[in-house]
Motif scaffolding. Structure first.
Motif, PDB file in Angstrom:
ATOM      1  N   GLU A  33      84.900   9.643   8.438  1.00 19.21           N
ATOM      2  CA  GLU A  33      84.682   8.538   7.604  1.00 19.21           C
ATOM      3  C   GLU A  33      83.192   8.672   7.028  1.00 19.21           C
ATOM      4  O   GLU A  33      82.239   8.870   7.837  1.00 19.21           O
ATOM      5  CB  GLU A  33      84.926   7.176   8.049  1.00 19.21           C
ATOM      6  CG  GLU A  33      86.256   6.890   8.646  1.00 19.21           C
ATOM      7  CD  GLU A  33      86.519   5.507   9.318  1.00 19.21           C
ATOM      8  OE1 GLU A  33      85.620   4.847   9.188  1.00 19.21           O
ATOM      9  OE2 GLU A  33      87.413   5.400  10.182  1.00 19.21           O
ATOM     10  N   VAL A  34      83.025   8.425   5.646  1.00 16.23           N
ATOM     11  CA  VAL A  34      81.825   8.384   5.139  1.00 16.23           C
ATOM     12  C   VAL A  34      81.385   7.097   4.750  1.00 16.23           C
ATOM     13  O   VAL A  34      82.146   6.255   3.903  1.00 16.23           O
ATOM     14  CB  VAL A  34      81.861   9.381   3.877  1.00 16.23           C
ATOM     15  CG1 VAL A  34      80.331   9.275   3.100  1.00 16.23           C
ATOM     16  CG2 VAL A  34      82.184  10.651   4.353  1.00 16.23           C
ATOM     17  N   GLU A  35      80.331   6.271   5.229  1.00 15.54           N
ATOM     18  CA  GLU A  35      79.783   5.027   5.142  1.00 15.54           C
ATOM     19  C   GLU A  35      79.330   4.781   3.450  1.00 15.54           C
ATOM     20  O   GLU A  35      79.278   3.833   2.914  1.00 15.54           O
ATOM     21  CB  GLU A  35      79.284   4.468   6.166  1.00 15.54           C
ATOM     22  CG  GLU A  35      79.802   4.529   7.622  1.00 15.54           C
ATOM     23  CD  GLU A  35      79.152   4.023   8.773  1.00 15.54           C
ATOM     24  OE1 GLU A  35      77.891   4.073   8.505  1.00 15.54           O
ATOM     25  OE2 GLU A  35      79.468   3.688   9.708  1.00 15.54           O
ATOM     26  N   GLU A  36      78.368   5.836   3.268  1.00 11.92           N
ATOM     27  CA  GLU A  36      77.743   5.700   2.196  1.00 11.92           C
ATOM     28  C   GLU A  36      77.455   7.098   1.470  1.00 11.92           C
ATOM     29  O   GLU A  36      77.130   8.081   2.129  1.00 11.92           O
ATOM     30  CB  GLU A  36      76.471   4.882   2.459  1.00 11.92           C
ATOM     31  CG  GLU A  36      75.664   4.661   1.196  1.00 11.92           C
ATOM     32  CD  GLU A  36      74.425   3.686   1.175  1.00 11.92           C
ATOM     33  OE1 GLU A  36      73.454   3.521   0.356  1.00 11.92           O
ATOM     34  OE2 GLU A  36      74.206   3.355   2.303  1.00 11.92           O
ATOM     35  N   PHE A  37      77.429   7.151   0.389  1.00 10.43           N
ATOM     36  CA  PHE A  37      77.131   8.313  -0.312  1.00 10.43           C
ATOM     37  C   PHE A  37      76.181   7.936  -1.508  1.00 10.43           C
ATOM     38  O   PHE A  37      76.312   7.486  -2.566  1.00 10.43           O
ATOM     39  CB  PHE A  37      78.276   9.106  -1.301  1.00 10.43           C
ATOM     40  CG  PHE A  37      78.045  10.317  -1.897  1.00 10.43           C
ATOM     41  CD1 PHE A  37      76.610  10.939  -2.047  1.00 10.43           C
ATOM     42  CD2 PHE A  37      78.984  11.055  -2.523  1.00 10.43           C
ATOM     43  CE1 PHE A  37      76.480  12.032  -2.640  1.00 10.43           C
ATOM     44  CE2 PHE A  37      78.904  12.461  -3.149  1.00 10.43           C
ATOM     45  CZ  PHE A  37      77.463  12.734  -3.180  1.00 10.43           C
ATOM     46  N   PHE A  50      79.645   1.752  -6.629  1.00 13.28           N
ATOM     47  CA  PHE A  50      81.086   1.012  -6.486  1.00 13.28           C
ATOM     48  C   PHE A  50      81.460   1.596  -5.030  1.00 13.28           C
ATOM     49  O   PHE A  50      80.593   2.348  -4.360  1.00 13.28           O
ATOM     50  CB  PHE A  50      81.942   1.687  -7.481  1.00 13.28           C
ATOM     51  CG  PHE A  50      81.954   3.207  -7.402  1.00 13.28           C
ATOM     52  CD1 PHE A  50      82.659   4.130  -6.963  1.00 13.28           C
ATOM     53  CD2 PHE A  50      81.154   3.815  -8.591  1.00 13.28           C
ATOM     54  CE1 PHE A  50      82.630   5.363  -6.531  1.00 13.28           C
ATOM     55  CE2 PHE A  50      80.931   5.216  -8.460  1.00 13.28           C
ATOM     56  CZ  PHE A  50      81.922   5.901  -7.521  1.00 13.28           C
ATOM     57  N   THR A  51      82.664   1.020  -4.736  1.00  8.48           N
ATOM     58  CA  THR A  51      82.959   1.344  -3.519  1.00  8.48           C
ATOM     59  C   THR A  51      84.307   2.183  -3.618  1.00  8.48           C
ATOM     60  O   THR A  51      85.398   1.459  -4.144  1.00  8.48           O
ATOM     61  CB  THR A  51      83.486   0.324  -2.196  1.00  8.48           C
ATOM     62  OG1 THR A  51      82.151  -0.266  -2.431  1.00  8.48           O
ATOM     63  CG2 THR A  51      83.815   0.757  -1.101  1.00  8.48           C
ATOM     64  N   TYR A  52      84.641   3.335  -3.009  1.00  8.40           N
ATOM     65  CA  TYR A  52      85.692   4.108  -3.072  1.00  8.40           C
ATOM     66  C   TYR A  52      86.316   4.579  -1.732  1.00  8.40           C
ATOM     67  O   TYR A  52      85.623   5.509  -1.147  1.00  8.40           O
ATOM     68  CB  TYR A  52      85.598   5.182  -3.983  1.00  8.40           C
ATOM     69  CG  TYR A  52      86.832   6.089  -4.038  1.00  8.40           C
ATOM     70  CD1 TYR A  52      87.875   5.772  -4.821  1.00  8.40           C
ATOM     71  CD2 TYR A  52      86.768   7.439  -3.572  1.00  8.40           C
ATOM     72  CE1 TYR A  52      88.992   6.694  -4.759  1.00  8.40           C
ATOM     73  CE2 TYR A  52      87.761   8.368  -3.577  1.00  8.40           C
ATOM     74  CZ  TYR A  52      89.050   7.896  -4.169  1.00  8.40           C
ATOM     75  OH  TYR A  52      90.107   8.696  -4.027  1.00  8.40           O
ATOM     76  N   ASP A  53      87.527   4.078  -1.260  1.00  9.36           N
ATOM     77  CA  ASP A  53      87.994   4.577  -0.122  1.00  9.36           C
ATOM     78  C   ASP A  53      87.096   4.318   1.103  1.00  9.36           C
ATOM     79  O   ASP A  53      87.188   5.144   2.042  1.00  9.36           O
ATOM     80  CB  ASP A  53      88.371   5.809  -0.133  1.00  9.36           C
ATOM     81  CG  ASP A  53      89.764   6.313   0.879  1.00  9.36           C
ATOM     82  OD1 ASP A  53      90.379   5.402   1.281  1.00  9.36           O
ATOM     83  OD2 ASP A  53      89.820   7.449   1.002  1.00  9.36           O
ATOM     84  N   GLY A  54      86.690   3.189   1.075  1.00  8.79           N
ATOM     85  CA  GLY A  54      85.580   2.740   2.067  1.00  8.79           C
ATOM     86  C   GLY A  54      84.166   3.343   2.140  1.00  8.79           C
ATOM     87  O   GLY A  54      83.585   3.255   3.024  1.00  8.79           O
ATOM     88  N   PRO A  80      87.149   7.001  16.927  1.00 10.61           N
ATOM     89  CA  PRO A  80      87.930   7.559  15.936  1.00 10.61           C
ATOM     90  C   PRO A  80      87.188   7.600  14.427  1.00 10.61           C
ATOM     91  O   PRO A  80      86.869   6.256  13.977  1.00 10.61           O
ATOM     92  CB  PRO A  80      89.341   6.810  15.686  1.00 10.61           C
ATOM     93  CG  PRO A  80      89.306   6.246  17.210  1.00 10.61           C
ATOM     94  CD  PRO A  80      87.905   5.762  17.458  1.00 10.61           C
ATOM     95  N   GLY A  81      87.399   8.574  13.882  1.00  8.79           N
ATOM     96  CA  GLY A  81      86.822   8.569  12.389  1.00  8.79           C
ATOM     97  C   GLY A  81      85.289   9.037  12.391  1.00  8.79           C
ATOM     98  O   GLY A  81      84.699   9.148  11.274  1.00  8.79           O
TER      99      GLY A  81
END
Length: 332
Positions: A33-37, A50-54, A80-81
């Motif tokens: 899981e990627v929390e922020e880009f 924006f937020t995409y797929d978490g 997990p993740g």
């Protein structure tokens, strides 16, 4: 100074964006899981795009790159993740993806550069033989013709290999000429073959045998030398020495060296004018002057490589660069 700083920040931002994009795509592909880009800059956050797929996509205040924040980057989080809960292979894949994306970007830039224009030594093809019944014969091309234009396009070949080259930028004299037909130099005179209409350079070269000529030009003439006395000028293109053509296999230097101490006759193209120039080839010239007293070079044009060749040359260029960097510590 300010423009240099701005350019550096922009370039760094682009490079880091694609680097972090590689990490992001690999992480998602591996189930991490990627929390922020942070597509631009480092925190504090300025704008949440924006937020995409978490994953939050953001612009940040410190404009010195980009970042990806994955779940559980600290060793304590094994949920997990999280990054640390992923397999060793997934973690390695995610880490390698960043540099791999930069490598891919470098190859793409190199290929784009090869397609947009790269300096190359060029020549004009002089026809040696014309097969009967072919396109070249039908439009009136004869052995001895030097091909200049076809279908409005200058005809150049690589001096070393003879492969057709398409100019990326027209040089002096390349923009003038007929927009249709085939233009040649025949026995010292420019003519256009009227019956030729849409015959392309590639079609002519594909079915004729030819030799790259007009590969050498004079770049400077030293004062008080045989070349100066003979009236040679910078820009003159040397076609032959004593009637023998100057080619990649038989260079101007090779031909002149065979006649040291003698007066040689150069066949020279100056603009559209063919000239015969007699020049003494000195046996013991002053250092740096050469036998005749001229500087010479190949004829260089900016050419656009086709996609397949551009990819090959682009990859080769980056590979050579990487090898040079890796070999540098050994060389030191």
């Amino acid at each position: 100074m300010l423009s240099t700083i701005v350019a550096f920040i922009l370039l760094l931002g682009v490079l880091m964006f694609f680097h972090e994009l590689g990490h992001y795509l690999a992480a998602r592909r591996s189930g991490i899981e990627v929390e922020e880009f942070g597509v631009w800059g480092f925190p504090p956050r300025l704008v949440k795009l924006f937020t995409y797929d978490g994953t939050i996509f953001s612009i940040n205040a410190i404009p010195l790159g980009a970042f990806v924040r994955m779940k559980g980057e600290d060793a304590a989080d094994m949920s997990p993740g999280s990054f640390n809960a992923a397999s060793a292979g997934a973690r390695a894949f995610t880490l390698i993806a960043g540099p791999a994306m930069n490598l891919l970007l470098a190859v793409l830039f190199s290929v784009a550069g090869m397609m947009s224009g790269v300096p190359a030594d060029v020549a004009r093809p002089q026809v040696d033989a014309v097969p009967p019944g072919g396109v070249a014969a039908q439009v009136g091309v004869e052995p001895g013709d030097i091909l200049l234009r076809a279908a409005g396009e200058p005809v150049y070949v690589a001096a070393a290999t003879g492969d057709f080259l398409r100019l990326a930028e027209l040089g002096e004299g390349d923009a003038t000429g007929p927009s249709s037909g085939v233009e040649v130099i025949r026995k010292g005179t420019r003519i256009t073959l009227a019956e030729a209409q849409d015959v392309t350079p590639q079609a002519l070269l594909a079915e004729t045998s030819y030799t790259p000529v007009l590969t050498t030009q004079i770049t400077f003439v030293v004062e008080e030398t045989p070349a100066a006395a003979a009236g040679l000028l910078p820009g003159d293109m040397v076609y032959a020495v004593n009637g023998e053509r100057v080619t990649p296999e038989r260079t101007l230097s090779d031909l002149v060296q065979e006649h040291l101490g003698e007066t040689v006759t150069l066949t020279v193209l100056r603009g559209d004018e063919w000239m015969q120039v007699d020049v003494l080839a000195r046996e013991n010239p002053p250092p740096g002057q050469g036998a005749m007293g001229v500087g010479i070079s190949g004829v260089v044009r900016l050419v656009s490589l086709p996609l397949g060749e551009a990819i090959w040359e682009g990859v080769a260029q980056i590979t050579t660069y990487i090898y040079s960097v890796l070999a540098l510590p050994v060389m030191l």
